[in-house]
Design an enzyme around this catalytic site. Structure first.
Site, PDB file in Angstrom:
ATOM      1  N   TYR A 192      -4.337  -0.050   7.571  1.00 24.54           N
ATOM      2  CA  TYR A 192      -5.265  -1.471   7.554  1.00 24.54           C
ATOM      3  C   TYR A 192      -6.152  -1.236   9.416  1.00 24.54           C
ATOM      4  CZ  TYR A 192      -3.934  -4.275   3.328  1.00 24.54           C
ATOM      5  OH  TYR A 192      -3.357  -4.339   2.303  1.00 24.54           O
TER       6      TYR A 192
ATOM      7  N   GLN B 206      -0.047   2.476  -6.536  1.00 26.78           N
ATOM      8  CA  GLN B 206      -2.121   1.753  -6.976  1.00 26.78           C
ATOM      9  C   GLN B 206      -1.854   1.546  -7.693  1.00 26.78           C
ATOM     10  OE1 GLN B 206      -2.171   6.011  -5.229  1.00 26.78           O
ATOM     11  NE2 GLN B 206      -2.506   5.668  -3.627  1.00 26.78           N
TER      12      GLN B 206
ATOM     13  N   SER C  64      -7.808  -3.043  -4.178  1.00 27.80           N
ATOM     14  CA  SER C  64      -8.942  -1.689  -3.958  1.00 27.80           C
ATOM     15  C   SER C  64      -9.347  -2.212  -5.187  1.00 27.80           C
ATOM     16  CB  SER C  64      -7.534  -0.801  -4.154  1.00 27.80           C
ATOM     17  OG  SER C  64      -7.288  -0.120  -2.874  1.00 27.80           O
TER      18      SER C  64
ATOM     19  N   ARG D  64       1.201  -1.510  -0.019  1.00 28.81           N
ATOM     20  CA  ARG D  64       0.164  -0.255  -0.329  1.00 28.81           C
ATOM     21  C   ARG D  64       0.783   1.086  -0.046  1.00 28.81           C
ATOM     22  NH1 ARG D  64      -5.355  -0.842   1.526  1.00 28.81           N
ATOM     23  NH2 ARG D  64      -6.232  -2.245   0.427  1.00 28.81           N
TER      24      ARG D  64
ATOM     25  N   ASP E  41      -3.259  -2.128  -7.434  1.00 28.90           N
ATOM     26  CA  ASP E  41      -3.338  -2.618  -6.484  1.00 28.90           C
ATOM     27  C   ASP E  41      -4.513  -3.715  -6.749  1.00 28.90           C
ATOM     28  OD1 ASP E  41      -4.507  -2.928  -3.761  1.00 28.90           O
ATOM     29  OD2 ASP E  41      -3.859  -1.533  -3.233  1.00 28.90           O
TER      30      ASP E  41
END
Length: 373
Positions: free
Chosen positions: A229, A126, A132, A121, A129
């Site tokens: 998290y 990103q 996500s 993360r 990911d």
């Protein structure tokens, strides 16, 4: 390098690891793409679309022959795994926490494996990911499924015959899935509240027009890991939060639960007693069903009816949006690909890059990820 795209064989899996759009980009980058026949059929992407952009389609054996990299959505079944070329790189959502013995099977087969779930993360990662990208769609779809099961309308409606009250929706967990669920429920006209143990979530929830509900004590203020998290909360906090939730949930029409802790069973947020306090006709959609569920009564891939309340435990919500889910996942893989090749375009994973380090389960016949050793 040669990239093989597998047809998913798990029951109910409709996604595919490549789309015509992603294949076009990979071919433009100099890669040879081989796709197993029918791989995209369940996502409305027939072989002809792949062939039109330059990919080759064929049998499983032809697809895997000479493959440097194998892209998959989920872990291949044992029969397929046995056919993967020794030394190839397998990339997919390999569920490392759910089946740690699987990593040893990869190592024993001589397969280097990268788990998309372990994408760090960090800002640079990103665009890679997959958790996500898929969670975003899961949050949206959870609300759509709830609207199908719920026997009333979501928005307030004023008619000559009378007024229909807006549905009250409660989202438990305000991560990627939860925030999208909040936004979707709001767009459908529901009155939305949400809860999360992470302090940063309060502002995010408010920005979407929902009301935040939580026990905001000292433990709450420190309830987030460096990776963003949620931490597992103490028994004392869980008891206080459960009491608050119990009184709130009894007034709700729709509840979406999204709470997950990496590497652990889903936290139990809704008890049987809480369900029994809800009004008949209410709906719970439990996104955490694959990891045991946030609701005590959840059963994976079933809609359980209890005291007039429906509890839906869909285990693959992104798969219910196969085309879009595949598109986003394929883009994640395209964005990862430059970290798998050298300057000459041949397979040469950047093993010392922090992104690859974080994702690597097995390498050179050994299980190397710290959480799996």
């Amino acid at each position: 390098m040669k990239i093989a795209i597998l047809k998913e064989r798990r029951d109910g899996e409709t996604r595919v690891a490549a789309t015509p759009e992603s294949v076009k980009k990979l071919i433009a980058a100099g890669h040879d793409i081989q796709i197993e026949k029918g791989a995209g059929d369940n996502a409305s992407m027939p072989d002809s679309l792949y062939e039109a952009v330059g990919a080759k389609t064929g049998t499983l054996a032809a697809t895997l022959k000479g493959a440097d990299v194998v892209y998959a959505v989920r872990t291949p079944d044992a029969e397929t795994l046995a056919k993967l070329p020794k030394g190839c790189l397998l990339v997919g959502q390999l569920e490392p926490h759910g089946d740690k013995a699987q990593a040893k099977a990869f190592a024993d087969a001589g397969i280097n494996a990268l788990a998309m779930e372990f994408t760090p993360r960090i800002t640079r990662a990103q665009a890679m990911d997959a958790l996500s990208s898929q969670s975003n769609l899961a949050g949206y779809r959870a609300v759509i499924e709830a609207s199908q099961i719920y026997h009333r309308a979501f928005p307030m409606m004023m008619t000559a015959a009378g007024t229909i009250a807006a549905a009250k929706a409660f989202v438990m967990g305000a991560g990627v899935a939860g925030l999208q669920a909040i936004a979707t429920a709001r767009r459908l006209g529901a009155v939305v509240t949400a809860t999360d143990v992470r302090p940063a979530a309060k502002e995010q929830v408010a920005s979407l027009g929902a009301k935040f509900v939580a026990v905001e004590d000292e433990e709450f203020k420190a309830a987030e890991t460096a990776g963003g998290y949620a931490k597992e909360m103490s028994k004392e906090y869980q008891a206080k939060q459960a009491e608050l939730v119990a009184s709130h949930i009894a007034k709700q029409d729709v509840v979406i639960t999204t709470a997950l802790i990496p590497g652990r069973p889903a936290p139990r947020l809704i008890t049987k007693a809480m369900v029994e306090a809800m009004r008949p006709g209410s709906v719970i959609v439990d996104i955490a069903a694959p990891m045991g569920g946030n609701c005590e009564l959840t059963k994976a891939d079933e809609i359980v009816e209890h005291n007039g309340v429906s509890i839906a435990g869909y285990s693959n919500l992104p798969g219910r949006l196969a085309a879009d889910a595949s598109s986003l996942y394929a883009r994640n893989l395209v964005n990862l690909t430059p970290l798998l090749v050298g300057e000459d375009g041949a397979l040469a994973p950047h093993w010392d890059d922090e992104i690859i380090v974080g994702m690597t389960l097995t390498r050179d016949g050994k299980v190397v990820h710290e959480t799996l050793k």
